[in-house]
Each structure stands twice: as C-alpha cells, then as structure tokens.
Write a protein that holds these residues in place. Structure first.
Motif, PDB file in Angstrom:
ATOM      1  N   LYS A   1     -83.145  33.727 -91.241  1.00 26.68           N
ATOM      2  CA  LYS A   1     -82.483  34.204 -90.021  1.00 26.68           C
ATOM      3  C   LYS A   1     -81.247  33.358 -89.695  1.00 26.68           C
ATOM      4  O   LYS A   1     -80.163  33.889 -89.422  1.00 26.68           O
ATOM      5  N   TYR A   2     -81.417  32.047 -89.731  1.00 22.51           N
ATOM      6  CA  TYR A   2     -80.311  31.176 -89.315  1.00 22.51           C
ATOM      7  C   TYR A   2     -79.225  31.056 -90.390  1.00 22.51           C
ATOM      8  O   TYR A   2     -78.058  30.850 -90.065  1.00 22.51           O
ATOM      9  N   PHE A   3     -79.599  31.204 -91.670  1.00 23.20           N
ATOM     10  CA  PHE A   3     -78.563  31.231 -92.707  1.00 23.20           C
ATOM     11  C   PHE A   3     -77.750  32.524 -92.605  1.00 23.20           C
ATOM     12  O   PHE A   3     -76.544  32.528 -92.869  1.00 23.20           O
ATOM     13  N   CYS A   4     -78.397  33.617 -92.217  1.00 26.84           N
ATOM     14  CA  CYS A   4     -77.650  34.864 -91.979  1.00 26.84           C
ATOM     15  C   CYS A   4     -76.690  34.692 -90.807  1.00 26.84           C
ATOM     16  O   CYS A   4     -75.541  35.146 -90.851  1.00 26.84           O
ATOM     17  N   LYS A   5     -77.170  34.030 -89.733  1.00 29.79           N
ATOM     18  CA  LYS A   5     -76.303  33.782 -88.577  1.00 29.79           C
ATOM     19  C   LYS A   5     -75.084  32.952 -88.969  1.00 29.79           C
ATOM     20  O   LYS A   5     -73.992  33.120 -88.427  1.00 29.79           O
ATOM     21  N   ALA A   6     -75.293  32.037 -89.933  1.00 35.13           N
ATOM     22  CA  ALA A   6     -74.197  31.192 -90.402  1.00 35.13           C
ATOM     23  C   ALA A   6     -73.340  31.906 -91.448  1.00 35.13           C
ATOM     24  O   ALA A   6     -72.426  31.304 -92.017  1.00 35.13           O
ATOM     25  N   LYS A   7     -73.663  33.196 -91.716  1.00 32.75           N
ATOM     26  CA  LYS A   7     -72.949  34.030 -92.691  1.00 32.75           C
ATOM     27  C   LYS A   7     -73.071  33.493 -94.111  1.00 32.75           C
ATOM     28  O   LYS A   7     -72.244  33.795 -94.969  1.00 32.75           O
ATOM     29  N   ASN A   8     -74.087  32.704 -94.346  1.00 29.43           N
ATOM     30  CA  ASN A   8     -74.349  32.173 -95.678  1.00 29.43           C
ATOM     31  C   ASN A   8     -75.429  33.030 -96.335  1.00 29.43           C
ATOM     32  O   ASN A   8     -76.590  32.628 -96.472  1.00 29.43           O
ATOM     33  N   PHE A   9     -75.044  34.258 -96.728  1.00 23.69           N
ATOM     34  CA  PHE A   9     -76.021  35.209 -97.254  1.00 23.69           C
ATOM     35  C   PHE A   9     -76.519  34.803 -98.639  1.00 23.69           C
ATOM     36  O   PHE A   9     -77.643  35.121 -99.013  1.00 23.69           O
TER      37      PHE A   9
ATOM     38  N   ARG B   1     -94.762  33.396-105.100  1.00 25.38           N
ATOM     39  CA  ARG B   1     -95.736  34.468-104.823  1.00 25.38           C
ATOM     40  C   ARG B   1     -96.029  34.613-103.333  1.00 25.38           C
ATOM     41  O   ARG B   1     -97.153  34.891-102.919  1.00 25.38           O
ATOM     42  N   ILE B   2     -95.006  34.355-102.517  1.00 28.50           N
ATOM     43  CA  ILE B   2     -95.097  34.611-101.068  1.00 28.50           C
ATOM     44  C   ILE B   2     -94.400  35.937-100.820  1.00 28.50           C
ATOM     45  O   ILE B   2     -93.178  36.026-100.910  1.00 28.50           O
ATOM     46  N   LYS B   3     -95.158  36.954-100.537  1.00 30.91           N
ATOM     47  CA  LYS B   3     -94.594  38.308-100.463  1.00 30.91           C
ATOM     48  C   LYS B   3     -93.727  38.470 -99.221  1.00 30.91           C
ATOM     49  O   LYS B   3     -94.217  38.330 -98.095  1.00 30.91           O
ATOM     50  N   PRO B   4     -92.437  38.760 -99.397  1.00 33.62           N
ATOM     51  CA  PRO B   4     -91.592  39.022 -98.217  1.00 33.62           C
ATOM     52  C   PRO B   4     -92.158  40.176 -97.399  1.00 33.62           C
ATOM     53  O   PRO B   4     -92.604  41.182 -97.952  1.00 33.62           O
ATOM     54  N   ASN B   5     -92.162  40.024 -96.074  1.00 36.88           N
ATOM     55  CA  ASN B   5     -92.742  41.060 -95.214  1.00 36.88           C
ATOM     56  C   ASN B   5     -91.643  41.821 -94.473  1.00 36.88           C
ATOM     57  O   ASN B   5     -90.447  41.646 -94.719  1.00 36.88           O
ATOM     58  N   GLN B   6     -92.060  42.677 -93.550  1.00 36.85           N
ATOM     59  CA  GLN B   6     -91.096  43.497 -92.809  1.00 36.85           C
ATOM     60  C   GLN B   6     -90.107  42.634 -92.036  1.00 36.85           C
ATOM     61  O   GLN B   6     -88.919  42.943 -91.969  1.00 36.85           O
ATOM     62  N   VAL B   7     -90.603  41.533 -91.464  1.00 43.06           N
ATOM     63  CA  VAL B   7     -89.710  40.655 -90.690  1.00 43.06           C
ATOM     64  C   VAL B   7     -88.620  40.073 -91.588  1.00 43.06           C
ATOM     65  O   VAL B   7     -87.463  39.950 -91.185  1.00 43.06           O
ATOM     66  N   THR B   8     -88.986  39.725 -92.821  1.00 35.23           N
ATOM     67  CA  THR B   8     -88.007  39.183 -93.761  1.00 35.23           C
ATOM     68  C   THR B   8     -86.851  40.150 -93.945  1.00 35.23           C
ATOM     69  O   THR B   8     -85.671  39.786 -93.820  1.00 35.23           O
ATOM     70  N   TYR B   9     -87.196  41.402 -94.239  1.00 30.19           N
ATOM     71  CA  TYR B   9     -86.145  42.383 -94.526  1.00 30.19           C
ATOM     72  C   TYR B   9     -85.451  42.870 -93.250  1.00 30.19           C
ATOM     73  O   TYR B   9     -84.259  43.201 -93.268  1.00 30.19           O
ATOM     74  N   ASP B  10     -86.181  42.892 -92.122  1.00 29.49           N
ATOM     75  CA  ASP B  10     -85.521  43.183 -90.840  1.00 29.49           C
ATOM     76  C   ASP B  10     -84.435  42.142 -90.579  1.00 29.49           C
ATOM     77  O   ASP B  10     -83.333  42.470 -90.120  1.00 29.49           O
ATOM     78  N   THR B  11     -84.766  40.874 -90.866  1.00 25.77           N
ATOM     79  CA  THR B  11     -83.826  39.774 -90.634  1.00 25.77           C
ATOM     80  C   THR B  11     -82.589  39.913 -91.512  1.00 25.77           C
ATOM     81  O   THR B  11     -81.455  39.746 -91.052  1.00 25.77           O
ATOM     82  N   LEU B  12     -82.801  40.232 -92.800  1.00 25.38           N
ATOM     83  CA  LEU B  12     -81.676  40.369 -93.719  1.00 25.38           C
ATOM     84  C   LEU B  12     -80.803  41.567 -93.358  1.00 25.38           C
ATOM     85  O   LEU B  12     -79.568  41.481 -93.353  1.00 25.38           O
TER      86      LEU B  12
END
Length: 814
Positions: free
Chosen positions: A652-660, A674-685
């Motif tokens: 979230k904060y790297f996106c805010k810093a525009k460091n995609f 093996r940590i499965k990205p969830n809905q929040v992960t992709y909502d954030t991106l």
C-alpha cells in the motif's frame, strides 16, 4: 538383474552416489551447435539411459534431491534447457519442465513454454494445454514486474511461434489456444493481435475462441466485426455464439439490430432458445419497456419454448419497478401453475414491489384483489401472510396461516421468520415459543435474530433461566461466529440486572461485542455490573476494554485498565502490548511506543505477527519504507512467517510512493514464500494504479485476475468505475457496472452516487442520463448528495431539452 549392461550399472551407481556419469554420445545429436560433451548431453543421457524399471515418476523423484543434477541445472542457461526439452521423450520433457519450475525455481524461456505446449497438443491434452498457456502468460514480465506500454506480450509470442515452430505438427492448435487464453484473461487487444496473425497465415480460429472473444467484447461495437469474421471463415455459429452476440447487441442498446438478428437466425432453421428470449426481455425491461418484454414472452410460449424461472423473474421485476404489482403477482402465480417453484429471488422482488407501492399508497388495493382470487396456492398465501404481518395485521396473518396448514400446505423459511418476528414485536412471547418449537421440529435452525427477540421476551415474563439457556445456545454462539452483526446487546441488559450470575466468559463475550459495535459506554457499564456481582475479570476482559478505549480515542481510560491489570494480578499478553503500541503510534508518541517495546522484551513477551505489522505501519506512515522492510526481514529471521496483512501494508505505502516496481517485488516475494495474495492485496494494487499511477495498468491487472478466475472484491470494481468516471470514460464505467452485477455483487445507491458525482464534474450530460436510467430500473432514488450534485450540474447545462429529460428522470426516480 535389470542392470545387466555396463551403462545401466554405471547409471545405478550415479543415482545412488550422486556423482555424474559420462555417457556415450551415440544417439544424442547435439542441438543448436552445443557440444555433445556438455551439460545438455549429460542431462539428456540421465533420462535416456535410465534402467527400464525406472518409470518417469521414479526417475524424477530420484533427481529431485540430486546435488550434481541441481548444480548442472544451475549452470545451464535457458537455451541449453530448450535443447534438453527438444531431445527428451514427451513424458520426460513435461515432467522435467515442471520439476525445474516448481522445485528448482528455474525461469523457463518462452521457447521452452511453447515446446511443452506443442507436446501437449500431440498428446491431445487440451485442458492441460490451456492451463499451461495461462501459466505462461502469468510468467510474463508485464504481470510479475511492471506493466510495459503498448499491446502486451502478444506480438513477441507471435513472432516466436512464426520463427521457431512453423514446421511443427499441430502448431495451429497452439495458435488457437493462445488466442483463447488471452481472451479468457480479459486481454482482448492481445487476443486480437493473435487472431490477426492467424488470419495472415490462414490458421482458422475455433468457435470456442470466437465465443470467448465476443463475450469479452459484448459491450463494444468490435463484437460485430468478430462475428462477421467468424462467418467469413465459414465457421458455423453455435447456440452459445448467437446467445453471446444477441446479449451484446442488447447491452449496447442496439435493439433495432437485435430483433432482425433473431429473425435472421430463425430463417436459417436454427431453433431459438429460452436464453435468447430472456436476453431480449431483460434488455427491454431494463429500458422500461415492459410491454414489449411481455410480447416476447408470449411469442416464446407460442413457439413452444418453455419459460424458465429466470424468464418469469425478469418480467416480475420489470412490472414491480414500474408499479404494476398486481400483474407481477399474476405472473408469479402463473409461474407456479407451470411447475416452476418461486425462489427467494421471486419473493424478494415481490417484497420490494410491495414496498415501492406502499410508499405511493396503492398496496392496500392490490392486497384486497390478491385476497379475493387465486387463494389456494402457496405463493398467494405467502404473499398475503407476508403483507399482513409486515403491516401489523397479526390476526389476519395467522388466520391465513391456519387456513394454509388446513389445506395441506407447508410454510417456508421466509414465512416462519416473518411470523416469529411479528409475534415477538406484538409481545406474544408464549405464542412465539410455540412457534419456535414448531420451527425446530421442521428442521429450520433459529438464527440470532430470532434468539435475541425471544430472550428479551422471556426476561420480561420473568423466565430468566430459560432466557439464559437460549442465550447460551443461540446468541453467544452467533456472537462468536458473527462479530460484525447488527444485533444490539441492549436486549440482554435484563440478564445482568437479574439475580442470576453469569460466568466471566459470558461477560467477556458481551463486553467484546459492545466494543466491536463501538458502544464503549455500555461495555464499561457491563464491566461495572460484573465487578458488583463479584465476578473477577480476566486479561481477556481488560484487553477488550483497552482495545475499545484506544479505538474510540479515550486514551485516558487506558491508565485505569492498566491499573486494574495490576490490581487483579493479571499478566499482560502480547495482545495487550500490541494494542497499546498501536495506540501510541496512532497519536505519534513514538518515544513511549519504543519504551513499551523494551518493557515487553524485559517481561519475556515475544512479539507476534500483529506486533510486527503495527511497527511496520508506523515506519510506513513516517515515510521510512525501507526501514519497514527491514522489520519484515527481522520478523522472517525470527521464524515468524508473515501473512498477507504484513505484505499488504508495505505494498500500500510503496504504491502511495509511486514505487510500483518495489510493490510488485513484494508481491512476487509473497508468491515465492507460498503466501497467497488475497483480495486486499489486489485491491491495493488496483487502487494504487488508479490513484497514483496509470489507469491502463490497473485495467490490465484487473483483466488478468479475472482471466485467472480470481474472485475480485467489489472494491476492485468500484475503484475502476470511479476512476473511469473521473477520466470521463463512462462507457467503460457502465460495462464495469454490468460486470459487477453479473459477478453477484449488490449495487447500492452509493455506487451510483459515486459515479454520477464524477460524471457531473466532467459535465458529461448523456452519461449522467444513462446512469439515472439504470438507477430507475434498479428501483433506486437519488440520495441527498447525488441530488445536490445533479442540481449544481443542471445549472450549467445549456441544452434545455436534455435538462428537461434529466428532470423527468429524477422525478420518475422519486
């Protein structure tokens, strides 16, 4: 013995000892000029000279932990692995490819991916081929790292297929599946690029590929071009093809083309199906032309096509939202007569219709007409009982119930809930208890709503023990499993005011419940009553109170709870420290926060995942992103596996810093661990791209995830809708609205308000009108915010006719 030959004996020694064996090069011609005595020949020989008894699975398992083999693979480049794959037998090649990717973390070249794709075609494994190519697209740089500009990866992949695989057998099937997979992933432009190349080389696409592409383009005029291309290639459209095309015409409001198309396919002796008529009826109802929809229903029935439940529900909904409730009920009754059981959707639609008509004062007349005719069906009884109970006519509702039961009819779950609620509201507790017993005997499980009402009534009758028993059986269990529910615990005040003494676990449950509902006043009162009755608190009790005080900003109360912890000789837990840490960080008191960390370590309390998350969030808010990453590394070093929440904070904060780039590196790290990205992960991106980056990149990620069948959240849809509206692209916003509805998400007036607000700011008159029409069809009225936005917008509109149209729509919306 099976190891009779010298080569076999040497190979067996190799497999046991882990040392490499030099094989003869006979029968192992080099590939692409690679010398025969290098790793390629060694690895190929590993497979080709295995003992006969060593099946594929045995051999793969034996080399999985082989040190020499791992070293050889580590030294090999993609081109050498390509050479190995070409020389292996099909089964070995597939397993070797999978082994390198999954066990060794090897990143295959695109060439390797296509080698395996052609092998799967030869083995006629079409499902495996589809999954394989989907995984290949997922490996492309535009997803795992950062999205490049342009059309994506299709041009590169097409060039590779042309240069390296044009002479392979069945390569046309790989082309077709590649186009299909691109389409299924929502990457329409890439799919069109592949189709264009296929056309240049006379490679015919399959009807399945055309269907998938048209489905993705059904909101676009390009869909018509794809259908024409299908016909030009001499491919016979299936019923599903025609259904997609008809649906697309309707979604684009091209009704004047949809009806001639239906006539055209009928002339080709293609029997129309119920789906086609449903599509047309739904479209006309959505535009408010219910009479035309009814005429199509009649044509369908006269043509010998049986209507399904969806057909009836379309018309019932259309009639209800336009105010023709009586006719809607007639259709529901006719539905039952034709052997179609009305479902929850039907009842929900009719209930909504009664509500809308009641607000206009006409529901009473309809109720009387329903009462005087067709009174023998379950549906009619259900509607009548529901209506009478909703408006307080208990006697009539229960009279109809007795009449219904006497005629052999059974009550459904909806009726039981309505009847029970009516009895409790009317303080008829004894009758409610009898009904509760009847409900349990029929197999229905009473929910927390029923439990709360009956417990409250029992307490008023003085039957506290029975109330406590029901409370523990129904309500406490429900509170624990559904902490975000809307049931108010005030209904249970009488329990604590009675002479009965509850255990500390019951108090903890209710205090925690009050805290989660944001009612700290009631939680503190309950805590006081608990102490008055001599029930000592546990650390769980105090943790709930500390959490509640911190959430409501009452940090002064925290000192009192800390004093109580000491007074009752309770030991603070990691949850206690973590809550306090978060509170200090929230108010910017880092000095006390880090002091608390030292105290925590001094008392031997080890931080957990939540503690680390709190610290990471603190550094992120201060802009110290790399420092936050260091905290994550420290967490991993202490053998505390981070969860999605830890990574989501950083992303979230790297996106805010525009460091995609950094954000996607963290995403990749999740996948590797093996940590499965969830809905929040992709909502954030997606939100990050929409707000701080490129909307096109957000769309690509959204489309890719849909293609991978990932269950996107409603937030992902609404984020993109608002972004498109703000950009002025209402067409895409409308398409996403339809997709969101089709995905099963409930559309609210707030969703419309957010879109219309942004369209008004862009002064897009026709688009505002289109969204208002959709609102009307869905039965919504503008809220206060939307009304003010539209009125401000209309002050600036110079087109008087358009202004009048919008006023008319607002009036029609109510």
């Amino acid at each position: 013995m099976f190891c009779s030959s010298t080569v076999q004996r040497r190979l067996l020694t190799r497999l046991i000892s882990g040392k490499p064996v030099a094989f003869s090069s006979a029968g192992c011609a080099s590939v692409r000029g690679i010398p025969e005595d290098d790793a390629v020949t060694q690895i190929v020989g590993y497979f080709n000279y295995s003992p006969p008894c060593h099946n594929t699975k045995f051999l793969i398992n034996s080399i999985r932990t082989d040190v020499w083999f791992r070293n050889e693979v580590a030294r090999s480049g993609p081109s050498e692995i390509d050479a190995v794959l070409e020389k292996l037998s099909p089964d070995y090649a597939i397993d070797f490819f999978s082994l390198l990717q999954k066990e060794f973390g090897f990143k295959h070249s695109r060439n390797s991916w296509f080698i395996i794709a052609h092998i799967l075609v030869e083995k006629k494994q079409s499902r495996a081929l589809k999954c394989h190519l989907q995984n290949m697209l997922q490996e492309e740089d535009y997803f795992l790292k950062f999205f490049p500009s342009g059309s994506g990866s299709a041009p590169l992949l097409c060039d590779l297929l042309l240069k390296c695989f044009s002479g392979w057998n069945s390569t046309h099937l790989v082309w077709d599946m590649l186009a299909f997979v691109y389409s299924r992933a929502g990457m329409v432009h890439d799919a069109l690029v592949v189709l264009s190349k296929m056309k240049d080389f006379d490679i015919p696409p399959s009807v399945e590929t055309y269907n998938s592409l048209m489905h993705n383009l059904r909101h676009s005029y390009i869909m018509q071009d794809v259908y024409r291309d299908l016909e030009d290639n001499g491919i016979h459209p299936t019923d599903y093809t025609n259904s997609i095309f008809l649906d697309g015409l309707c979604k684009q409001s091209l009704i004047h083309e949809a009806i001639p198309f239906l006539q055209k396919i009928k002339e080709k002796e293609t029997e129309p199906c119920v789906v086609w008529f449903n599509t047309l009826m739904s479209s006309f109802c959505r535009m408010g032309y219910v009479d035309i929809a009814k005429s199509f229903f009649c044509v369908m029935v006269k043509s010998g096509i049986s209507a399904d439940a969806y057909s009836y529900n379309i018309l019932i909904h259309g009639l209800c939202v336009t105010g023709f409730l009586e006719e809607a009920i007639d259709f529901a009754i006719d539905m039952e007569k034709h052997g179609l059981e009305p479902d929850e959707v039907t009842y929900t639609i009719l209930a909504k219709g009664f509500r809308l008509l009641y607000l206009k004062g006409g529901a009473g007349k309809v109720s009387e007409k329903v009462l005087n005719r067709n009174s023998n069906s379950d549906l009619t009884y259900t509607i009548q009982i529901y209506w009478h109970c909703q408006f307080g006519n208990v006697e009539e509702g229960f009279r109809l119930r007795e009449e219904m039961l006497s005629k052999g009819h059974k009550l459904n779950g909806i009726l039981y809930r309505v009847l029970f609620s009516t009895l409790c509201k009317s303080r008829m507790v004894k009758e409610a208890l009898l009904l509760l017993s009847e409900i349990e005997n029929t197999g229905f499980k009473p929910d927390a709503f029923m439990g709360s009402m009956i417990v409250h009534g029992l307490c008023k009758l003085g039957k506290v023990e029975k109330a406590i028993q029901l409370y523990k059986e129904i309500c406490v269990e429900e509170f624990a499993s559904n902490p975000q529910g809307s049931i108010s615990l005030k209904k249970y005040d009488i329990l604590t005011n009675s002479d009965m003494i509850l255990d500390v676990a019951s108090y903890n449950t209710m205090i925690d419940r009050y805290m989660k509902l944001g009612d700290m006043g009631e939680a503190i009162k309950l805590y006081g009553k608990m102490l008055e009755k001599g029930v000592s608190p546990t650390i769980v009790t105090l943790n709930s109170l500390i959490t509640g005080s911190c959430k409501t900003g009452k940090h002064a109360d925290v000192k009192k709870w800390l004093a109580d912890i000491k007074m009752y000789n309770l030991v603070p837990t990691v949850a206690t420290y973590t809550t306090l840490l978060n509170a200090f960080f929230e108010v910017g008191d880092t000095k006390n926060a880090f002091g608390l960390l030292k105290d925590m370590k001094a008392n031997g309390v080890e931080p957990n995942k939540v503690t680390y998350s709190v610290i990471m969030k603190c550094f992120c808010k201060q802009g110290k992103l790399e420092k936050s990453v260091e905290v994550l590394r420290d967490m991993i070093a202490r053998n505390l596996s981070p969860d999605q929440g830890c990574y989501n904070i950083l992303i979230k904060y790297f996106c805010k810093a525009k460091n995609f780039k950094r954000a996607f590196e963290l995403h990749d790290e999740m996948v590797r661990f093996r940590i499965k990205p969830n809905q929040v992960t992709y909502d954030t991106l997606i939100n990050g791209f929409c707000v701080y980056g490129d909307l096109g990149d957000a769309e690509k990620l959204f489309s890719f995830l849909k293609g991978q069948k990932f269950r996107l959240s409603k937030v992902a849809y609404t984020t993109l809708i608002k972004a498109h509206c703000a950009k002025g692209d209402a067409w895409k916003a409308l398409a996403l609205f339809h997709q969101m509805s089709e995905a099963g998400f409930e559309i609210s007036v707030k969703d419309y308000s957010a879109a219309i607000n942004r369209l008004c700011k862009r002064s897009l008159l026709s688009d505002v009108m289109e969204f208002l029409r959709m609102m009307l069809v869905d039965g919504f009225s503008p809220d206060e915010q939307m009304s003010s936005d539209i009125l401000r917008f209309l002050d600036e509109v110079e087109d008087c006719f358009s202004k009048f149209q919008i006023y008319a729509l607002i009036i029609k919306c109510g």
